[in-house]
Enzyme design. Structure first.
Site, PDB file in Angstrom:
ATOM      1  N   SER B 483       0.584  -1.179   0.052  1.00 18.64           N
ATOM      2  CA  SER B 483       0.010  -0.388  -0.034  1.00 18.64           C
ATOM      3  C   SER B 483       1.113   0.973   0.118  1.00 18.64           C
ATOM      4  CB  SER B 483      -1.233   0.209   1.306  1.00 18.64           C
ATOM      5  OG  SER B 483      -1.781  -0.719   1.252  1.00 18.64           O
ATOM      6  N   SER B 521     -10.633  -6.117   0.680  1.00 18.53           N
ATOM      7  CA  SER B 521     -10.191  -5.182  -0.331  1.00 18.53           C
ATOM      8  C   SER B 521      -9.910  -4.337  -1.020  1.00 18.53           C
ATOM      9  CB  SER B 521      -9.975  -5.998  -1.374  1.00 18.53           C
ATOM     10  OG  SER B 521     -10.280  -7.331  -1.964  1.00 18.53           O
ATOM     11  N   THR B 524      -7.011   0.681  -1.702  1.00 21.47           N
ATOM     12  CA  THR B 524      -6.316   1.141  -3.103  1.00 21.47           C
ATOM     13  C   THR B 524      -7.602   2.478  -3.187  1.00 21.47           C
ATOM     14  OG1 THR B 524      -4.518  -0.636  -3.474  1.00 21.47           O
ATOM     15  CG2 THR B 524      -5.983   0.904  -5.213  1.00 21.47           C
ATOM     16  N   LYS B 750     -10.136  -0.661  -8.878  1.00 20.47           N
ATOM     17  CA  LYS B 750     -10.580  -1.663  -8.185  1.00 20.47           C
ATOM     18  C   LYS B 750      -9.522  -2.325  -7.433  1.00 20.47           C
ATOM     19  CE  LYS B 750     -14.845  -2.761 -11.475  1.00 20.47           C
ATOM     20  NZ  LYS B 750     -15.417  -3.872 -11.975  1.00 20.47           N
ATOM     21  N   GLY B 751     -10.562  -3.155  -6.118  1.00 15.74           N
ATOM     22  CA  GLY B 751      -9.954  -3.619  -5.208  1.00 15.74           C
ATOM     23  C   GLY B 751      -9.087  -5.555  -6.067  1.00 15.74           C
ATOM     24  N   GLY B 753      -7.561  -7.785  -3.819  1.00 12.38           N
ATOM     25  CA  GLY B 753      -6.983  -8.663  -2.397  1.00 12.38           C
ATOM     26  C   GLY B 753      -6.870  -9.665  -2.512  1.00 12.38           C
ATOM     27  N   GLU B 754      -8.893  -9.726  -2.908  1.00  9.20           N
ATOM     28  CA  GLU B 754      -9.418 -11.051  -1.890  1.00  9.20           C
ATOM     29  C   GLU B 754      -9.515 -11.621  -3.270  1.00  9.20           C
ATOM     30  OE1 GLU B 754     -11.688 -10.276   1.800  1.00  9.20           O
ATOM     31  OE2 GLU B 754     -11.548  -8.819   0.611  1.00  9.20           O
TER      32      GLU B 754
END
Lengths: 158, 802
Positions: B483, B521, B524, B750-751, B753-754
């Site tokens: 991040s 997520s 960002t 868009k996120g 992370g997951e």
């Protein structure tokens, strides 16, 4: 009963009093306060504590401290130059996202260094075998392998 | 395509250089003067009454500074359902129940002291199967709830039901219907750094708490509530994050060991650290719970989905943490992955005497998507339609509102499916049933925040000092995803600096503004949006100062030059080119006139202007600082479990090619293609890192990982027997970034992370079916299970032939 041992740590001769039942990791982290080597499991299963002893990558959490007498130990703290210039492996891990949480990174880099010191032109399989004992939960190893491969290329060309 | 300087570029993670030099300070490295080490004594039974606890011997051990039991601390309840106390003094309900704790001058002494504590138990009947625990008359795990009211059932009083349209009618009218039962195991998140914290009180009981939490303000809130109950109301609490060694869901809730650490620090008047061993991490850290899914869905004769009905049973374990709220996310794929008009979902969380559960990366979505996507393949087969085509027909599209009320903005799911089809060689390889096979699965996930709390906001503060250095104080945290780098890119792009000029400070409740946490997520997207807004303000302030001071700086420069060189002629400058902030811009920290970008006189380092503005000597000095608190315009789920709880949603498809060794039962993954909708990739290398890492955890979920919990006891509490993938499990993953900039995303992001984890397991299960014609519905798909299934199928075939 403490005993004195002498060995080379990151190119420096040192003498230090130790308890014979300590591990090398205990000496490094708790006594010398060099905390680059991590304790991820304490039983030799994760590789986060990897350092190099006489050219071989070992799990310092299992390595009896008395065994380092007269030997040459390199830890992650000994990799960059005195002026702070990073070792190509360190640089490559930063550039190629070989680092995420970073907890496996010291061990990964030391395993990779032991490999490249012996074999400057490794195949992908050689690289994977060299870090087989280093667990990473973040990266899926893809960018770690790439970091090592690119560092090897760079070191060969300089 | 817009032209960006830093957004979308592979900016290296230089901000985290300490991680490659061994200088990074994680919780395990953190030491405070006079610090003691805490250790916890856990229960010896899964369910028992505590008859007596004797700590006298332990207290006498030299070096021991405190031994506490439930009798030494206020008997108050903690946790999301307030269903447990910090130390248990009457009944233990799981093996990880904390019975006593020690603080000593070393870990070794603390451990030795634990052995000296004597506890007498009277074993009680225990129950480990949630289905058994649901039956009327089953022994109750809790006799009273958090408010002291009698409890009638082991089923938690949380209602997770979504009912849209008419499922029964749709089923009757469907041309094809399939029904499947699927199960998923206990999963340990396996962060490489174990759990730990340091609690330190000052002389008047204000607390500084070093915690690995990824929700610093949530942790502060929970501690604050605890303080109110134990007589420390209004004491100041500061939560600080060290560098965090992985999270994957484990750092969402405040764990019991953290409260114990606080109590030990309070008792000893010294800083106390608790740091888990790996074995403790496996035995006591709340894992992802087991789930059982019953799923039924149907389609019409054209292959259009008509309904989906799913029921889930989750093993909650003995107490409640956020794991019990994962059904809210399970609802998302159940109701909204592919277009399905009639939906019914119901989930129950059930108390047992197993280890209590938490969430993990994906927050229920991996389990639910496993059910949906294995069933989708089954239904496609039943309807005689190619599984990829079936998904394309029913895919989500931009602009639609799903039965759960999710408003889909951008949706390149079609491109994700076709990319996977092409790259995995679908048309050439599918349907051969020759030991090799291909399969696919898709996902939907929140990618623009997730309103699970009343505020899904985040605060950010950007200050630029007189040297041109930028410090950013963010209320969020980073647990390794990068991040710092991504936020620095976004801010650099916005204010016209370079990423290396920007220093991001995360994880300190005293410095940062409120944030809902680095989860879902969301970082960002949410922090990026706040950063752009704060960055624009900062830039405006700099340019306003430039209008005021650039002419003064230039004139003083000219005077100095004239002093040095009498022949110097002051150039004739058109100062109207820089007389308004609108006429100026910044690039790489240099201010310039938009209409004369190359004019060297008007190119001035931001630092000079800010230095001049600060050092005015007349009581009117100025500095540059802006803060923004941004809460996205989304909704909480209502009582019907409907609501648009995220600004946008991410889609993606994973394809797998596998080879099944019918002699050994081993599944070899020949190729994984993970095509993910990321809006716009802020840093493609880092985005791929998220996809690769998540995909690997997904492969572990599919094939190797299972926390063996036998009668409540974890039987494989080490990294030898709990099978995390290693570098030798060489899985060729191709991460494909599918871009479709999101209108609300920061620079379109868009996120991510997951999502990478979510479709991996069903894609592999579907590929195995394509390879050998056996549908595995119980994870992980181990060689033993494969072999047993192949044998059973052979026998079945022989019997049929005979």
């Amino acid at each position: 009963m403490k005993r004195e041992i002498a060995f080379t740590l990151n190119n420096e001769e040192i003498a230090v009093e130790v308890e014979p039942n300590w591990t090398l990791l205990y000496l490094l982290r708790e006594v010398l306060e060099m905390t680059g080597a991590k304790e991820g499991c304490g039983v030799g299963e994760c590789g986060a504590c990897t350092v190099i002893v006489d050219g071989n990558a070992i799990s310092s959490c299992l390595y009896p401290v008395m065994e380092v007498e007269g030997k040459n130990v390199t830890t992650i703290e000994g990799l960059s130059k005195e002026d702070g210039t990073l070792h190509p492996l360190q640089q490559s891990f930063i550039e190629n996202n070989g680092v995420q949480c970073g907890y496996c990174t010291s061990g990964m880099i030391m395993s990779a260094k032991a490999l490249l010191d012996k074999n400057p032109d490794p195949t992908e399989n050689d690289i994977r075998v060299s870090i087989a004992g280093n667990i990473c939960r973040c990266t899926g190893y893809v960018q770690i392998v790439e970091s090592i491969r690119k560092a090897a290329e760079k070191m060969k060309n300089t | 395509m817009e032209d960006f300087l830093y957004v979308g570029k592979d900016v290296p993670r230089t901000a985290e250089i300490n991680k490659v030099t061994g200088r990074a300070v994680y919780i395990d490295e953190l030491k405070r003067p006079g610090m003691l080490y805490g250790k916890i004594l856990y229960s010896r039974y899964a369910h028992a009454r505590i008859k007596s606890i004797n700590t006298e011997k332990a207290k006498k051990l030299p070096g021991v500074k405190a031994v506490i039991t439930g009798y030494d601390i206020p008997d108050v309840r903690v946790g999301f359902m307030e269903d447990q106390t910090v130390l248990k003094r009457d009944v233990v309900r799981q093996y990880r129940d904390e019975v006593a704790a020690v603080a000593a001058t070393s870990r070794e002494i603390a451990e030795e002291a634990l052995d000296l504590i004597e506890v007498e138990y009277e074993e009680l009947p225990a129950i480990f199967d949630p289905v058994e625990a649901m039956k009327p008359g089953a022994p109750l795990i809790h006799e009273l709830d958090g408010h002291g009211r009698p409890v009638k059932s082991n089923v938690l009083p949380l209602r997770w039901t979504l009912n849209v349209g008419d499922v029964e009618k749709a089923r009757r009218e469907s041309a094809y219907v399939v029904k499947d039962s699927l199960t998923t195991p206990w999963i340990n998140q396996c962060c490489l750094g174990t759990s730990g914290c340091v609690a330190e009180f000052d002389s008047v009981n204000n607390l500084t708490f070093y915690s690995q939490t990824n929700v610093i303000f949530g942790a502060k809130q929970r501690i604050s509530r605890y303080f109110a109950k134990i007589g420390l109301k209004d004491k100041k609490i500061r939560v600080i994050n060290p560098i965090v060694a992985g999270s994957f869901g484990t750092k969402l809730d405040t764990d019991i060991y953290e409260f114990i650490c606080i109590q030990l620090a309070l008792k000893t008047r010294r800083p106390v650290k608790i740091q888990f061993t790996r074995e403790e991490e496996f035995r006591t850290l709340p894992p992802r719970q087991t789930t059982r899914f019953e799923i039924e869905q149907g389609c019409d004769k054209n292959g259009m989905l008509t309904f989906r009905k799913a029921e889930a049973i989750l093993d909650n374990g003995a107490y409640t943490s956020w794991g019990a709220t994962t059904p809210s996310v399970m609802m998302m794929p159940i109701s909204s992955l592919y277009r399905v008009p009639n939906v019914y979902f119901n989930a129950v969380c059930v108390y047992t005497n197993n280890i209590y559960s938490q969430a993990m990366r994906g927050y229920g979505n991996p389990q639910a998507s496993f059910a949906v996507e294995v069933s989708m393949d089954h239904l496609a087969e039943e309807a005689g339609i190619d599984a990829a085509e079936f998904r394309m027909k029913n895919r989500n599209r931009p602009g639609e509102v799903t039965p759960m009320g999710l408003k889909i903005t951008t949706c390149p799911l079609d491109r994700c499916i076709t990319t996977v089809k092409e790259k995995i060689g679908w048309d050439q390889k599918r349907g051969k049933k020759n030991g090799r096979g291909v399969g696919m699965a898709s996902l939907i996930h929140v990618a623009g925040g997730a309103r699970v709390y009343l505020s899904d906001g985040t605060g950010i503060r950007i200050k630029v000092d007189e040297n041109g250095h930028v410090d950013v104080l963010s209320g969020s945290t980073d647990q390794g995803q990068g991040s710092q780098t991504v936020l620095a890119q976004i801010i650099a792009e916005t204010i016209g600096f370079r990423p290396e000029d920007i220093n991001i400070i995360f994880g300190d409740t005293a410095l940062g503004l409120w944030d809902a946490g680095t989860h879902a997520s969301r970082h960002t997207f949410i922090a990026g949006n706040a950063a752009i807004r704060a960055g624009e303000k900062v830039k405006r302030q700099i340019l306003e100062l430039a209008v005021e001071y650039v002419p003064k700086l230039l004139k003083s420069d000219f005077r100095k030059q004239k002093k040095k060189d009498p022949d110097f002629h002051e150039p004739e400058l058109d100062f109207t080119l820089i007389d308004n902030p609108e006429k100026l811009d910044i690039k790489d920290r240099m201010i310039f006139a938009k209409k004369a970008p190359e004019n060297p006189n008007f190119r001035i380092d931001v630092a000079r202007v800010l230095n001049r503005a600060l050092n005015v000597g007349n009581g009117e000095s100025k500095t540059v600082m802006a803060e923004v608190f941004w809460d996205p315009p989304t909704q909480m789920l209502n009582s019907e479990m409907k609501g648009n709880w995220s600004c946008t949603y991410a889609f993606g498809t994973t394809g797998a090619e596998v080879e099944v060794d019918t002699e050994t039962g081993e599944v070899k993954i020949l190729k994984l293609v993970a095509a993910h909708d990321v809006g716009r990739a802020m840093n493609p290398t880092l985005v791929k890192g998220q996809i690769y890492g998540a995909a690997y955890i997904g492969v572990g979920f599919a094939l190797t990982e299972k926390l063996q919990v036998v009668e409540g006891r974890v039987m494989n509490p080490n990294l030898r027997d709990y099978k995390v993938l290693t570098a030798l499990d060489d899985i060729p993953v191709e991460a494909v970034i599918v871009e479709d900039p999101d209108p609300m995303g920061p620079y379109g992001a868009k996120g991510i992370g997951e999502p990478g984890l979510v479709p991996t397991a069903p894609a592999i299960a579907n590929a195995i079916y394509d390879a050998i014609g056996i549908r595995f519905t119980d994870l992980p798909i181990t060689p033993e299970k494969v072999l047993a299934a192949i044998r059973a199928k052979k026998q079945e075939n022989q019997q049929r032939d005979a």
